[in-house]
Design a protein around this motif. Structure first.
Motif, PDB file in Angstrom:
ATOM      1  N   GLN A 173       0.850  -1.190   0.000  1.00 19.34           N
ATOM      2  CA  GLN A 173       0.000   0.000   0.000  1.00 19.34           C
ATOM      3  C   GLN A 173       0.886   1.240   0.000  1.00 19.34           C
ATOM      4  OE1 GLN A 173      -2.642   0.221   3.339  1.00 19.34           O
ATOM      5  NE2 GLN A 173      -3.574   2.125   2.669  1.00 19.34           N
ATOM      6  N   VAL A 174       0.593   2.133  -0.916  1.00 21.66           N
ATOM      7  CA  VAL A 174       1.368   3.366  -1.031  1.00 21.66           C
ATOM      8  C   VAL A 174       0.890   4.382   0.000  1.00 21.66           C
ATOM      9  CG1 VAL A 174       1.945   5.305  -2.519  1.00 21.66           C
ATOM     10  CG2 VAL A 174       1.805   3.004  -3.479  1.00 21.66           C
ATOM     11  N   GLN A 175       1.836   4.956   0.698  1.00 21.85           N
ATOM     12  CA  GLN A 175       1.515   6.003   1.663  1.00 21.85           C
ATOM     13  C   GLN A 175       2.528   7.141   1.558  1.00 21.85           C
ATOM     14  OE1 GLN A 175       1.161   4.108   5.605  1.00 21.85           O
ATOM     15  NE2 GLN A 175      -0.910   4.925   5.653  1.00 21.85           N
ATOM     16  N   LEU A 176       2.026   8.347   1.640  1.00 22.67           N
ATOM     17  CA  LEU A 176       2.867   9.532   1.744  1.00 22.67           C
ATOM     18  C   LEU A 176       2.473  10.225   3.036  1.00 22.67           C
ATOM     19  CD1 LEU A 176       2.550  10.947  -1.893  1.00 22.67           C
ATOM     20  CD2 LEU A 176       4.343   9.462  -0.984  1.00 22.67           C
ATOM     21  N   VAL A 177       3.438  10.427   3.921  1.00 27.07           N
ATOM     22  CA  VAL A 177       3.134  11.001   5.223  1.00 27.07           C
ATOM     23  C   VAL A 177       3.981  12.244   5.431  1.00 27.07           C
ATOM     24  CG1 VAL A 177       3.072  10.617   7.697  1.00 27.07           C
ATOM     25  CG2 VAL A 177       2.541   8.732   6.133  1.00 27.07           C
ATOM     26  N   GLU A 178       3.281  13.376   5.547  1.00 28.65           N
ATOM     27  CA  GLU A 178       3.972  14.656   5.751  1.00 28.65           C
ATOM     28  C   GLU A 178       4.182  14.931   7.227  1.00 28.65           C
ATOM     29  OE1 GLU A 178       0.891  15.478   2.348  1.00 28.65           O
ATOM     30  OE2 GLU A 178       0.890  14.498   4.308  1.00 28.65           O
ATOM     31  N   SER A 179       5.192  15.721   7.490  1.00 26.14           N
ATOM     32  CA  SER A 179       5.427  16.204   8.850  1.00 26.14           C
ATOM     33  C   SER A 179       6.189  17.522   8.771  1.00 26.14           C
ATOM     34  CB  SER A 179       6.214  15.183   9.673  1.00 26.14           C
ATOM     35  OG  SER A 179       7.469  14.936   9.083  1.00 26.14           O
ATOM     36  N   GLY A 180       6.174  18.254   9.881  1.00 27.05           N
ATOM     37  CA  GLY A 180       6.980  19.463   9.947  1.00 27.05           C
ATOM     38  C   GLY A 180       6.219  20.768   9.847  1.00 27.05           C
ATOM     39  N   GLY A 181       4.926  20.697   9.631  1.00 31.76           N
ATOM     40  CA  GLY A 181       4.140  21.923   9.576  1.00 31.76           C
ATOM     41  C   GLY A 181       3.933  22.496  10.961  1.00 31.76           C
ATOM     42  N   GLY A 182       3.279  23.647  11.008  1.00 33.90           N
ATOM     43  CA  GLY A 182       3.007  24.258  12.292  1.00 33.90           C
ATOM     44  C   GLY A 182       2.836  25.753  12.168  1.00 33.90           C
ATOM     45  N   LEU A 183       2.981  26.419  13.285  1.00 37.08           N
ATOM     46  CA  LEU A 183       2.817  27.869  13.353  1.00 37.08           C
ATOM     47  C   LEU A 183       4.180  28.539  13.282  1.00 37.08           C
ATOM     48  CD1 LEU A 183       0.892  30.278  13.855  1.00 37.08           C
ATOM     49  CD2 LEU A 183       1.264  29.908  16.310  1.00 37.08           C
ATOM     50  N   ALA A 184       4.285  29.535  12.420  1.00 41.04           N
ATOM     51  CA  ALA A 184       5.539  30.271  12.261  1.00 41.04           C
ATOM     52  C   ALA A 184       5.243  31.768  12.255  1.00 41.04           C
ATOM     53  CB  ALA A 184       6.231  29.859  10.968  1.00 41.04           C
ATOM     54  N   GLN A 185       6.248  32.534  12.500  1.00 37.44           N
ATOM     55  CA  GLN A 185       6.153  33.985  12.419  1.00 37.44           C
ATOM     56  C   GLN A 185       6.697  34.440  11.076  1.00 37.44           C
ATOM     57  OE1 GLN A 185       4.781  35.847  14.994  1.00 37.44           O
ATOM     58  NE2 GLN A 185       4.366  33.822  15.867  1.00 37.44           N
ATOM     59  N   VAL A 186       6.309  35.620  10.666  1.00 30.38           N
ATOM     60  CA  VAL A 186       6.832  36.184   9.420  1.00 30.38           C
ATOM     61  C   VAL A 186       8.359  36.206   9.470  1.00 30.38           C
ATOM     62  CG1 VAL A 186       6.999  38.286   8.048  1.00 30.38           C
ATOM     63  CG2 VAL A 186       4.789  37.563   8.947  1.00 30.38           C
ATOM     64  N   GLY A 187       8.969  35.719   8.413  1.00 28.41           N
ATOM     65  CA  GLY A 187      10.412  35.675   8.329  1.00 28.41           C
ATOM     66  C   GLY A 187      11.052  34.393   8.827  1.00 28.41           C
TER      67      GLY A 187
END
Length: 120
Positions: A1-15
């Motif tokens: 079964q093919v799976q793509l799992v993202e990680s690393g997103g979240g809240l950031a400030q400008v810059g």
């Protein structure tokens, strides 16, 4: 079964900078990439990379974002710098056989997405 799992997103400030990762399992792909979709907008191409390492970028993000991949780990990364509020979106990992396409309809495998929110 093919799976793509993202990680690393979240809240950031400008810059700020953020690094997204996407681990693929089940098979390997010629091309991997990233799309994003902001509320009320269509999904748009961010960057793509071939198995040989050729990179493609949306002109909107070129210079601020860098895509890379680790073929041994079957993982693609998106390093984002100088984030802006308009970068706020759900970022999707995608994969396909064949060359990079800027059209989301051409990509057959997708992750569930990771939210990136850039606050001013």
């Amino acid at each position: 079964q093919v799976q793509l799992v993202e990680s690393g997103g979240g809240l950031a400030q400008v810059g700020d900078s953020l690094r997204l990762s996407c681990a693929a399992s089940g098979r390997t792909f010629d091309t991997m990439g990233w799309f994003r979709q902001a509320p009320g907008k269509e999904r748009e191409f961010v960057a793509g990379i071939s198995s040989s390492g050729t990179r493609y970028y949306s002109e909107l993000m070129k210079g601020r974002f860098t895509i890379s991949r680790d073929n041994a780990e079957n993982t693609v990364y998106l390093q984002m710098h100088s984030l802006k509020p308009e970068d706020t979106a759900v970022y999707y990992c995608a994969a396909r056989d064949g060359a990079v396409s800027y059209a989301s309809i051409d990509w057959g495998s997708w992750g569930r997405g990771t939210q990136v929110t850039v606050s001013s």
